[in-house]
Design an enzyme around this catalytic site. Structure first.
Site, PDB file in Angstrom:
ATOM      1  N   GLU A   1      -5.592  -6.494   1.236  1.00 49.47           N
ATOM      2  CA  GLU A   1      -4.310  -6.751   1.928  1.00 49.47           C
ATOM      3  C   GLU A   1      -3.723  -8.121   1.598  1.00 49.47           C
ATOM      4  OE1 GLU A   1      -6.608  -3.825   3.495  1.00 49.47           O
ATOM      5  OE2 GLU A   1      -7.014  -5.786   4.346  1.00 49.47           O
TER       6      GLU A   1
ATOM      7  N   GLU B   1      -9.053   4.493  -0.144  1.00 46.68           N
ATOM      8  CA  GLU B   1      -9.229   4.753   1.288  1.00 46.68           C
ATOM      9  C   GLU B   1      -8.131   5.646   1.858  1.00 46.68           C
ATOM     10  OE1 GLU B   1      -9.278   0.615   2.369  1.00 46.68           O
ATOM     11  OE2 GLU B   1      -7.193   0.625   3.020  1.00 46.68           O
TER      12      GLU B   1
ATOM     13  N   GLU C   1       0.829  -1.208   0.000  1.00 48.42           N
ATOM     14  CA  GLU C   1       0.000   0.000   0.000  1.00 48.42           C
ATOM     15  C   GLU C   1       0.865   1.260   0.000  1.00 48.42           C
ATOM     16  OE1 GLU C   1      -2.988  -0.598   3.066  1.00 48.42           O
ATOM     17  OE2 GLU C   1      -3.912  -2.172   1.865  1.00 48.42           O
TER      18      GLU C   1
ATOM     19  N   HIS D   1     -15.463 -10.284   5.534  1.00 49.62           N
ATOM     20  CA  HIS D   1     -14.677 -11.077   6.479  1.00 49.62           C
ATOM     21  C   HIS D   1     -13.348 -10.388   6.721  1.00 49.62           C
ATOM     22  CE1 HIS D   1     -16.829 -15.089   5.200  1.00 49.62           C
ATOM     23  NE2 HIS D   1     -17.579 -14.347   6.013  1.00 49.62           N
ATOM     24  N   GLU D   2     -13.299  -9.507   7.703  1.00 47.36           N
ATOM     25  CA  GLU D   2     -11.999  -8.954   8.114  1.00 47.36           C
ATOM     26  C   GLU D   2     -11.377 -10.000   9.036  1.00 47.36           C
ATOM     27  OE1 GLU D   2      -9.875  -6.099   7.583  1.00 47.36           O
ATOM     28  OE2 GLU D   2      -8.739  -7.634   8.660  1.00 47.36           O
TER      29      GLU D   2
HETATM   30  C1  NOJ Z   1      -8.752  -2.323   5.052  1.00 52.28           C
HETATM   31  C2  NOJ Z   1      -9.523  -2.477   3.789  1.00 52.28           C
HETATM   32  O1  NOJ Z   1      -8.744  -2.133   2.674  1.00 52.28           O
HETATM   33  C3  NOJ Z   1     -10.751  -1.620   3.881  1.00 52.28           C
HETATM   34  O2  NOJ Z   1     -11.453  -1.641   2.658  1.00 52.28           O
HETATM   35  C4  NOJ Z   1     -11.590  -2.080   5.032  1.00 52.28           C
HETATM   36  O3  NOJ Z   1     -12.678  -1.205   5.180  1.00 52.28           O
HETATM   37  C5  NOJ Z   1     -10.805  -2.103   6.327  1.00 52.28           C
HETATM   38  N1  NOJ Z   1      -9.550  -2.768   6.158  1.00 52.28           N
HETATM   39  C6  NOJ Z   1     -11.568  -2.808   7.424  1.00 52.28           C
HETATM   40  O4  NOJ Z   1     -11.637  -4.174   7.164  1.00 52.28           O
HETATM   41 CA    CA Z   2      -6.319  -1.806   2.524  1.00 54.60          CA
END
Ligand code: NOJ
Ligand code: CA
Length: 702
Positions: free
Chosen positions: A480, A504, A172, A410-411
């Site tokens: 990621e 973002e 990133e 799904h984080e």
């Molecule tokens: C990073 C991700 O790139 C983003 O899209 C997401 O909202 C946040 N993590 C939370 O999972």
């Molecule tokens: Ca990200």
């Protein structure tokens, strides 16, 4: 030629007899590219790639080392076979309706004194070269612990390169433009806002890295079909204008990967083109991947989506049900609300239904967010447990009624072992609710501890997720993750990855400089689609929180053009519904632009400066065009040579308005309509950090 290249060639040719005997050269079908390979007296392997009769990769070393055997020396040639292949295949979705896979192949079979066998397979295309190492099943070698890859890429000059550092955990980063001789990652130490990063080698860069030669030839070094191996980074040797392969290590830092025979490495890909546009049109990486492994692909559909997402990034809402933990800890009353509450999600569903979007992403719907920050925490998230204010049954029912589908989130917080334990249950839970798309995320340090986002263990995890979601008829978008390397040919349910610096960053960091989107397609996106999340209309963050200084570094018109210039079968309209409703005339382009194409033409391109791309919508004669620029304003002339003869089109042009400028005046968009036909010229003015989007609709009576 540099000193080390001369040395390599001398080594090679001084031993004339053995060298000559082992030398093999293949040429690409149209004779644009040739690859030569041979052994020196010590049985070391060297190769060279010529493009249009000039060296593109000069004599360079090859091979691997492992804990038990050195597979870079002591080899004899035991056989070499050539063949030509010419096939055309149809991607399930993509930038073009069909792709020609046309190459000359050389299978170069080697054996060392101990009897260990290794094959190097080369494919020469007119637009570049792929090669990989293969290890057939053999006695005396069942498993190898790879300690290093010795493949080198000797550049033929001090090219201009676009690169990011060889971070084991993150891609990133903002791109750097420099000569090969000036590659140095020191300034990345000062770069903020990347939550998990690991940059340890000052000269290492990630692949794909793309370079421009003095004569305008472009070369990109990349990999294809990454699986069961550490990702390919490159260690620059700026003095000698050379790169050496660097594989991301495993938890045991002395080992890069452990592989059981038979196995082969991912492909190493060298993309070549006389100009920048050709690099964007290259299909080399896709061609080097295996054909589709999913039998019934009828459920895989490109889509546009909106979501409960940007409001968290701009600071209006939280992922966590109880509110941001740092605020609660300070004893303050949260001014934020939990974004994923039933009522708010319904608002997005209404919006999606009304304006024709397929999906609504809902982040922060499940338990665990309270503890998601911090590293190496196990079992934080539950992927089948909604928060109490998110009535999932009701939300799904409401969405279904409006022809919209909820996109699951799904984080994993990189507790990947926790995720693997829950995966089957999580996908079954999605199936129960009729959800067929998931966005995964890997923020944080990887568990198993010591593994890296770009290492072998994770490369295998991403493929497992693609396989397992496919089995459950689920499409996947990974954030990621490692950079894609064309695996969407094999797993077309693997729609997109973030795997780069996305939109973002404009919400909460120094952001993405205006040239960023003019570099991404030449580097990261060469391997596969990116979920960049374009479409921000409210580009100033102080709109939400007065103290915020962050801005999106583009004009609004450029945000529209990104839907065409940044290819993805999955595109978000990332801004808040209320911002779109204020500018429905401008929003119309986002509603109209498709996400699947029969044809693509890159009309003008210069890395880091500008890109103009035209694409034909799948199954129609309608074209869409996007033109973007970096921080410099530009006047561009676009000849509509790609339109069919004798037809009239209605062009709707969404251009930067008067005095538009990404920083001082980002909002104005001028919309105009006109009738056009093949050969007409569109004259467009792109503001600083600006762009232009055009829809070209075939007029029935044309
Ligand atoms: C990073 C991700 O790139 C983003 O899209 C997401 O909202 C946040 N993590 C939370 O999972
Ligand atoms: Ca990200």
């Amino acid at each position: 030629m540099t000193r080390s290249a001369i040395f390599a060639v001398l080594l090679f040719f001084c031993n004339t007899l053995s060298a000559q005997k082992t030398l093999r050269t293949i040429q690409s079908p149209g004779r644009q590219t040739s690859v030569s390979v041979g052994l020196n007296r010590s049985g070391e392997i060297f190769y060279r790639i010529n493009y249009r009769n000039r060296p593109a990769v000069d004599w360079s070393r090859m091979g691997l080392t492992t804990k038990s055997v050195d597979l870079s020396t002591g080899f004899k040639l035991i056989g070499a076979d050539e063949k030509t292949r010419d096939e055309t295949w149809k991607p399930v979705w993509g930038e073009v309706a069909q792709i020609r896979d046309h190459y000359r192949e050389l299978e170069y079979r080697l054996q060392n004194e101990a009897g260990h066998r290794m094959t190097i397979r080369f494919r020469a295309y007119d637009a570049g070269v792929g090669f990989r190492y293969e290890f057939p099943a053999q006695n005396g070698l069942s498993t190898v612990s790879v300690t290093d890859e010795r493949t080198e890429f000797q550049m033929a000059g001090d090219h201009t390169a676009w690169w990011i550092p060889g971070d084991y955990d993150s891609n990133e980063h903002v791109y750097t433009t420099s000569k090969v001789s000036a590659i140095d990652c020191a300034h990345y130490e000062r770069e903020g806002n990347i939550y998990t990063k690991h940059i340890v080698h000052p000269k290492n860069v990630q692949t794909p890295i793309t370079m421009k030669m003095a004569d305008g030839t472009h070369i990109a070094l990349a990999e294809a079909a990454l699986a069961d191996f550490g990702a390919l980074h490159l260690e620059a040797d700026p003095k000698n204008l050379k790169f050496k392969s660097f594989l991301i290590p495993s938890a045991d830092s002395t080992i890069k990967s452990v592989n059981t025979l038979p196995f082969h490495t991912p492909w190493r890909a060298v993309l070549l083109s006389p100009d920048a546009a050709g690099i964007l049109e290259s299909k080399l990486i896709l061609n080097l991947n295996e054909p589709c492994k999913i039998e019934d692909v009828s459920w895989i559909k490109p889509q546009k989506y909106v979501g409960v997402w940007w409001e968290m990034h701009v600071g209006l809402a939280s992922w966590d049900y109880e509110g941001p933990q740092e605020i609660l800890a300070a004893g303050q009353k949260p001014t934020f609300r939990h974004g994923a509450n039933t009522e708010n999600v319904k608002r997005y569903i209404d919006f999606a239904g009304k304006y024709g979007f397929d999906g609504v992403l809902v982040e922060g719907w499940n338990t665990g967010w309270k503890n998601w920050f911090g590293q190496w925490k196990e079992e934080i998230f539950d992927f089948a447990k909604p928060y109490p204010d998110y009535d999932i049954d009701e939300v799904v029912r409401y969405a279904r009624e409006r022809g919209v589908r909820i996109i699951m989130h799904h984080e994993t917080s990189s507790a990947v072992t926790s995720y693997e334990r829950q995966m089957d249950a999580a996908y079954a839970y999605m199936n129960k609710y009729g959800m067929n798309s998931v966005k995964t995320g890997y923020v944080g340090k990887i568990i198993p501890k010591g593994e890296w986002h770009d290492g072998q263990w994770m490369a295998n995890h991403y493929v497992r997720v693609a396989e397992r979601t496919a089995k459950n008829r689920i499409m996947v978008d990974m954030h990621e993750s490692v950079r894609p390397s064309g695996q969407h040919r094999t797993w077309p349910n693997w729609m997109a990855c973030e795997a780069a610096r996305g939109q973002e960053f404009n919400a909460w960091s120094a952001g993405n400089p205006p040239e960023h989107e003019c570099i991404l397609p030449f580097t990261r996106i060469l391997g596969g689609p990116m979920d960049y999340t374009p479409g921000i209309f409210e580009v100033r963050m102080n709109t939400y929180v007065p103290t915020k200084k962050e801005v999106v570094h583009t004009t609004v018109a450029k945000q529209l053009a990104l839907y065409v210039t940044l290819y993805s079968p999955l595109q978000m309209a990332a801004d808040l519904p209320e911002n779109y409703e204020k500018r429905l005339d401008v929003f119309q382009f986002i509603r109209d632009v498709p996400v699947d194409w029969d044809d693509t033409r890159v009309l003008q391109a210069s890395i880091g400066d500008y890109i103009t791309t035209a694409r034909r919508q799948k199954g129609t004669q309608n074209w869409f065009l996007g033109s973007i620029t970096d921080e410099n304003p530009r006047d561009v002339q676009i000849k509509l040579a790609f339109l069919p003869p004798g037809k009239t089109y209605e062009a709707i042009v969404y251009a930067d308005g008067p005095d538009a400028h990404w920083d001082t005046n980002p909002y104005p968009v001028t919309i105009s309509k006109r009738a056009v036909k093949k050969g007409d010229v569109l004259r467009l003015h792109l503001a600083a950090g600006g762009g232009c989007a055009v829809s070209l609709k075939l007029l029935e009576r044309g």
